[in-house]
Design a protein around this motif. Sequence first.
Motif, PDB file in Angstrom:
ATOM      1  N   ASP A 219       0.849  -1.183   0.000  1.00  0.00           N
ATOM      2  CA  ASP A 219       0.000   0.000   0.000  1.00  0.00           C
ATOM      3  C   ASP A 219       0.885   1.234   0.000  1.00  0.00           C
ATOM      4  O   ASP A 219       2.044   1.184   0.415  1.00  0.00           O
ATOM      5  CB  ASP A 219      -0.918  -0.008   1.232  1.00  0.00           C
ATOM      6  N   THR A 221      -0.301   4.002   1.555  1.00  0.00           N
ATOM      7  CA  THR A 221      -0.848   4.790   2.663  1.00  0.00           C
ATOM      8  C   THR A 221      -0.484   4.111   3.982  1.00  0.00           C
ATOM      9  O   THR A 221      -0.653   2.896   4.110  1.00  0.00           O
ATOM     10  CB  THR A 221      -2.392   4.884   2.533  1.00  0.00           C
ATOM     11  N   THR A 223      -0.369   2.355   7.463  1.00  0.00           N
ATOM     12  CA  THR A 223      -1.364   1.494   8.104  1.00  0.00           C
ATOM     13  C   THR A 223      -2.160   2.263   9.157  1.00  0.00           C
ATOM     14  O   THR A 223      -3.381   2.096   9.256  1.00  0.00           O
ATOM     15  CB  THR A 223      -0.640   0.301   8.777  1.00  0.00           C
ATOM     16  N   ARG A 226      -4.811   4.221   7.475  1.00  0.00           N
ATOM     17  CA  ARG A 226      -5.920   3.393   6.987  1.00  0.00           C
ATOM     18  C   ARG A 226      -6.790   2.919   8.149  1.00  0.00           C
ATOM     19  O   ARG A 226      -7.998   2.756   8.007  1.00  0.00           O
ATOM     20  CB  ARG A 226      -5.370   2.212   6.182  1.00  0.00           C
ATOM     21  N   HIS A 231      -3.307  10.644  10.702  1.00  0.00           N
ATOM     22  CA  HIS A 231      -3.166  10.874   9.265  1.00  0.00           C
ATOM     23  C   HIS A 231      -1.974  11.777   9.024  1.00  0.00           C
ATOM     24  O   HIS A 231      -1.516  12.483   9.930  1.00  0.00           O
ATOM     25  CB  HIS A 231      -4.427  11.506   8.693  1.00  0.00           C
TER      26      HIS A 231
ATOM     27  N   ASP B  21      -9.161  12.066   8.230  1.00  0.00           N
ATOM     28  CA  ASP B  21      -8.632  10.983   7.408  1.00  0.00           C
ATOM     29  C   ASP B  21      -9.501  10.866   6.163  1.00  0.00           C
ATOM     30  O   ASP B  21     -10.221   9.892   5.949  1.00  0.00           O
ATOM     31  CB  ASP B  21      -8.654   9.689   8.224  1.00  0.00           C
ATOM     32  N   ARG B  26      -6.656   8.566   0.869  1.00  0.00           N
ATOM     33  CA  ARG B  26      -6.522   7.119   0.702  1.00  0.00           C
ATOM     34  C   ARG B  26      -6.059   6.816  -0.713  1.00  0.00           C
ATOM     35  O   ARG B  26      -6.277   7.571  -1.634  1.00  0.00           O
ATOM     36  CB  ARG B  26      -7.857   6.441   0.984  1.00  0.00           C
TER      37      ARG B  26
END
Lengths: 242, 242
Positions: A219, A221, A223, A226, A231, B21, B26
């Motif tokens: 990924d 982003t 963890t 997510r 953030h 977020d 994302r």
Amino acid sequence: MKAFGEQYQQRSARDPATENDAPSQRRDPREPVPDFDTPFRAKLYDLLRWRRDVRRFKRDPLPEGLIDRLLGLACLAPSVGLSEPWRFVLVEDPARRAAIRTNFETCNAEALSMQSPDRAALYARLKLQGMDEAPVQIAVYADRETVQGYGLGRITMPETIDYSVVTAVHTFWLAARAEGIGVGWVSIIDPAGVTAALDVPQDWIFIGYLCVGYPQAEDDTPTLQRAGWEHRHGTGDVILRR
Amino acid sequence: MKAFGEQYQQRSARDPATENDAPSQRRDPREPVPDFDTPFRAKLYDLLRWRRDVRRFKRDPLPEGLIDRLLGLACLAPSVGLSEPWRFVLVEDPARRAAIRTNFETCNAEALSMQSPDRAALYARLKLQGMDEAPVQIAVYADRETVQGYGLGRITMPETIDYSVVTAVHTFWLAARAEGIGVGWVSIIDPAGVTAALDVPQDWIFIGYLCVGYPQAEDDTPTLQRAGWEHRHGTGDVILRR
């Protein structure tokens, strides 16, 4: 601070750097300076964006010799005074691994108990280590007592020894990711307990415990983002001018 | 440690990470996972081998906007609990630069006086800073008091905040080198003096002072090795198994 000079003087008599600085370690002047072009830089930025702190690993073993090669690359990291103070402990013994896992569990339970009421449930859902699955686990230390480098650059800031080791960890991390290997840095741990479990010198500074293996997923982003824990904030508030 | 929970609880009320977020942060699941192939890895290893701690700079200014872009890449570094605790202070004012240069001179004279008799002459010949020429100079700090990350991962090891900043410096360093820009990390300096000269918060932890600019020369061998101060030792003694 007479001891300072004496400490390194003793080493000078034993192991003068100039004698070991063999011509073979010098650059072949015919080797061209690499050209880091735009396509390479684009992929380097991808590497920075897709490096992750991994907690979910596949159990597959890593190719023979890969870890040694990655640790060799880690040793290209910068170090204060060329002190190369990194010490990598490959943790293989099941009993030692179990002791370190228990160490994490104790520290993590305490951390959970310290969460505010509105964050505790989320904290409890986070997976904060990958010790059960990661095929390779490495405890990383800094040797502040090393005489290598003759103390250069670290009189006013002895912590630069530790920082040198951090750059080696980060080098390992990026080189591993470029091989498709994930790294997870566990810091919810009691350093003294790890040192005791691993029977390494008491005066080494524990830097971190790395879980290493193929990640279950890739990924770009983090963890924790997510999972809704935190953030990224970007550069807005972190650059000042004076 | 009731204060711990309270500290982050106050922030939760103000700025819940989950609200910020945003979906835009994302990953677009259609973006393919990058393929870090063999040619890329070979060039990455070149980058690691040709990164240098630079002390001799050209005075040429850097392209407009480049430093901000490199600092943006630095913010892709890992950070404990996604705390992003790095603070970059671009030092531009001539009087502040002069104060920091004096700070270095004082510390370096003391370091010289502490060298053993057989190393002092060599030490005196080393060039250990590039403050007179480097067009960009950055003091780097860690904000251990940040509430970002809600304290995750740093209860037993608060120094991981500092380590996070070191990985950001190292990211900046590699990204700069890929643009042909050199970085020199000066640690022969009194942190309290730098903090006073720059008028930044007293509780920020000083990590390092970076000189940044085009290098006078490129090399794959550390400057301290070429100068005969110290040499690389490789991985022989730094990997243990337990």
